[in-house]
Motif scaffolding. Structure first.
Motif, mmCIF file in Angstrom:
data_model
loop_
_atom_site.group_PDB
_atom_site.id
_atom_site.type_symbol
_atom_site.label_atom_id
_atom_site.label_comp_id
_atom_site.label_asym_id
_atom_site.label_seq_id
_atom_site.Cartn_x
_atom_site.Cartn_y
_atom_site.Cartn_z
ATOM 1 N N GLY A 140 0.815 -1.209 0.000
ATOM 2 C CA GLY A 140 0.000 0.000 0.000
ATOM 3 C C GLY A 140 0.847 1.257 0.000
ATOM 4 N N LEU A 141 1.933 1.256 0.764
ATOM 5 C CA LEU A 141 2.847 2.396 0.760
ATOM 6 C C LEU A 141 3.483 2.566 -0.611
ATOM 7 N N GLY A 142 3.859 1.447 -1.221
ATOM 8 C CA GLY A 142 4.434 1.516 -2.558
ATOM 9 C C GLY A 142 3.455 2.076 -3.570
ATOM 10 N N LEU A 143 2.190 1.673 -3.464
ATOM 11 C CA LEU A 143 1.159 2.181 -4.371
ATOM 12 C C LEU A 143 0.956 3.675 -4.182
ATOM 13 N N TYR A 144 1.021 4.124 -2.930
ATOM 14 C CA TYR A 144 0.890 5.554 -2.660
ATOM 15 C C TYR A 144 2.030 6.338 -3.303
ATOM 16 N N ILE A 152 -1.413 11.369 -9.627
ATOM 17 C CA ILE A 152 -2.841 11.061 -9.472
ATOM 18 C C ILE A 152 -3.237 10.911 -8.006
ATOM 19 N N THR A 153 -2.300 11.179 -7.114
ATOM 20 C CA THR A 153 -2.572 11.047 -5.681
ATOM 21 C C THR A 153 -2.141 12.320 -4.961
ATOM 22 N N PRO A 154 -3.032 12.918 -4.173
ATOM 23 C CA PRO A 154 -2.633 14.097 -3.411
ATOM 24 C C PRO A 154 -1.677 13.730 -2.287
ATOM 25 N N ASP A 155 -1.076 14.735 -1.701
ATOM 26 C CA ASP A 155 -0.218 14.532 -0.541
ATOM 27 C C ASP A 155 -1.116 14.188 0.651
ATOM 28 N N VAL A 156 -0.995 12.965 1.155
ATOM 29 C CA VAL A 156 -1.829 12.524 2.270
ATOM 30 C C VAL A 156 -1.040 12.687 3.566
ATOM 31 N N ALA A 157 -1.529 13.556 4.433
ATOM 32 C CA ALA A 157 -0.898 13.773 5.738
ATOM 33 C C ALA A 157 -1.717 13.027 6.790
ATOM 34 N N PRO A 158 -1.220 11.926 7.326
ATOM 35 C CA PRO A 158 -1.999 11.176 8.317
ATOM 36 C C PRO A 158 -2.366 11.981 9.560
ATOM 37 N N GLY A 220 -7.467 10.002 -3.355
ATOM 38 C CA GLY A 220 -6.987 9.812 -4.715
ATOM 39 C C GLY A 220 -7.274 8.416 -5.251
ATOM 40 N N ILE A 221 -7.022 8.245 -6.547
ATOM 41 C CA ILE A 221 -7.304 6.975 -7.211
ATOM 42 C C ILE A 221 -6.435 5.850 -6.647
ATOM 43 N N GLY A 222 -5.196 6.159 -6.294
ATOM 44 C CA GLY A 222 -4.318 5.143 -5.727
ATOM 45 C C GLY A 222 -4.882 4.558 -4.448
ATOM 46 N N ALA A 223 -5.479 5.416 -3.603
ATOM 47 C CA ALA A 223 -6.085 4.938 -2.359
ATOM 48 C C ALA A 223 -7.309 4.079 -2.653
ATOM 49 N N PHE A 224 -8.051 4.441 -3.698
ATOM 50 C CA PHE A 224 -9.197 3.615 -4.080
ATOM 51 C C PHE A 224 -8.736 2.209 -4.453
ATOM 52 N N VAL A 225 -7.718 2.133 -5.298
ATOM 53 C CA VAL A 225 -7.220 0.828 -5.743
ATOM 54 C C VAL A 225 -6.661 0.036 -4.569
ATOM 55 N N GLY A 226 -5.845 0.681 -3.736
ATOM 56 C CA GLY A 226 -5.238 -0.002 -2.607
ATOM 57 C C GLY A 226 -6.276 -0.546 -1.635
ATOM 58 N N ASN A 227 -7.293 0.260 -1.354
ATOM 59 C CA ASN A 227 -8.321 -0.190 -0.418
ATOM 60 C C ASN A 227 -9.271 -1.199 -1.053
ATOM 61 N N LEU A 228 -9.423 -1.137 -2.369
ATOM 62 C CA LEU A 228 -10.179 -2.173 -3.061
ATOM 63 C C LEU A 228 -9.502 -3.527 -2.882
ATOM 64 N N VAL A 229 -8.192 -3.552 -3.090
ATOM 65 C CA VAL A 229 -7.437 -4.795 -2.914
ATOM 66 C C VAL A 229 -7.500 -5.259 -1.457
ATOM 67 N N MET A 230 -7.321 -4.315 -0.549
ATOM 68 C CA MET A 230 -7.413 -4.641 0.876
ATOM 69 C C MET A 230 -8.779 -5.246 1.197
ATOM 70 N N GLY A 231 -9.835 -4.659 0.652
ATOM 71 C CA GLY A 231 -11.173 -5.161 0.897
ATOM 72 C C GLY A 231 -11.374 -6.573 0.381
ATOM 73 N N LEU A 232 -10.811 -6.863 -0.802
ATOM 74 C CA LEU A 232 -10.930 -8.215 -1.356
ATOM 75 C C LEU A 232 -10.187 -9.237 -0.498
ATOM 76 N N VAL A 233 -8.972 -8.872 -0.068
ATOM 77 C CA VAL A 233 -8.175 -9.787 0.761
ATOM 78 C C VAL A 233 -8.865 -10.019 2.108
ATOM 79 N N PHE A 234 -9.319 -8.944 2.741
ATOM 80 C CA PHE A 234 -9.970 -9.069 4.048
ATOM 81 C C PHE A 234 -11.273 -9.865 3.943
ATOM 82 N N ALA A 235 -12.040 -9.601 2.892
ATOM 83 C CA ALA A 235 -13.302 -10.320 2.735
ATOM 84 C C ALA A 235 -13.055 -11.813 2.550
#
Length: 271
Positions: A140-144, A152-158, A220-235
């Motif tokens: 996920g960090l690599g995708l970010y 295509i990804t904004p600067d995400v400040a946690p 951003g789109i990268g977070a959408f893709v990363g969390n989509l994958v996370m959702g599939l794995v978790f499910a």
């Protein structure tokens, strides 16, 4: 094209070890569908809509997406004590979302142990949490970073919370509240209800994963893709094991590393 090894095929294949009976009564099915709609409207479904609007607003902004910043844990007041109160209320809201989903399962006749919220195997659950966190967090960090380079990804400040005495405890609480709310609602509750409606495991996993990706669109789109994958794995993990605590734990670890790590290392991070 080669076929995957038998053990991997077995793991990828959806298995519902404790599937509830499919509800056939039309009135009961309508009520379950209505309940799902209400729960999502007041919790993460509404977040998905807001997130999509936030992304649209960012795309319409004259500044390029890569030059914009989004903050996950931001101050809510210039007064330290009022800010602390706001942060605690936000965490309470998230905890309430998860509690609502758990309560509705109990009201429907499901003991929480049937969705994996019990203490039968804490050691194994903790190990699985760590493994899942590494499996999701590192790519996920690599995708970010790839998304940042691609623009295509904004600067995400946690976190942009000021360096006050309660900053780290609040970030830990925020991580716990996020992980509890998302996994109980999106996995324990939603997938159980989908099983009652007779949805296939693949369809259920995909719908839940897409929704998870949607409420992260503001990142951003990268977070959408990363969390989509996370959702599939978790499910799929839950569908195979019916264990929810490892998913809550994995999500907690990922958020702790992101929130607390960023807060402590922001001055030396290269991105």
């Amino acid at each position: 094209m080669t076929t995957p090894p038998a053990r991997l095929r077995d793991w990828l294949a959806p298995v519902a070890p404790a599937s509830p009976a499919v509800v056939t009564d039309r009135r009961e099915r309508r009520l379950i569908g209505l309940e799902i709609a209400v729960v999502l409207t007041v919790t993460l479904g509404l977040s998905a809509l807001r997130s999509a609007l936030s992304l649209l607003e960012a795309l319409l902004n004259p500044a390029p997406l890569a030059a914009q910043q989004v903050t996950l844990n931001a101050p809510a007041s210039t007064d330290t004590w009022i800010d602390l109160a706001f942060q605690l209320v936000r965490a309470l809201q998230l905890a309430g979302w998860g509690a609502l989903a758990a309560y509705l399962l109990l009201r429907a006749g499901f003991a929480l142990r049937t969705v994996g919220l019990d203490g039968r195997r804490p050691g194994r659950d903790a190990l699985h949490s760590a493994g899942l966190a590494a499996l999701i967090g590192i790519p996920g960090l690599g995708l970010y970073l790839i998304g940042r380079l691609a623009g295509i990804t904004p600067d995400v400040a946690p976190s942009t919370l000021t360096d006050v005495w309660w900053r780290i405890p609040v970030l830990l609480l925020s991580a716990a509240a996020n992980s509890w709310a998302e996994e109980v609602v999106m996995i324990g509750y939603l997938l159980t209800r989908f099983r009652q409606l007779g949805w296939s495991e693949n369809r259920s996993a995909l719908v839940a994963a897409v929704l998870r990706g949607c409420y992260h669109l503001y990142q951003g789109i990268g977070a959408f893709v990363g969390n989509l994958v996370m959702g599939l794995v978790f499910a799929r993990y839950w569908q195979r094991t019916n264990r929810l605590w490892p998913l809550v734990g994995a999500h907690l670890l990922i958020d702790i590393v992101a929130f607390v790590g960023y807060a402590l290392l922001v001055d030396v991070l290269p991105f």
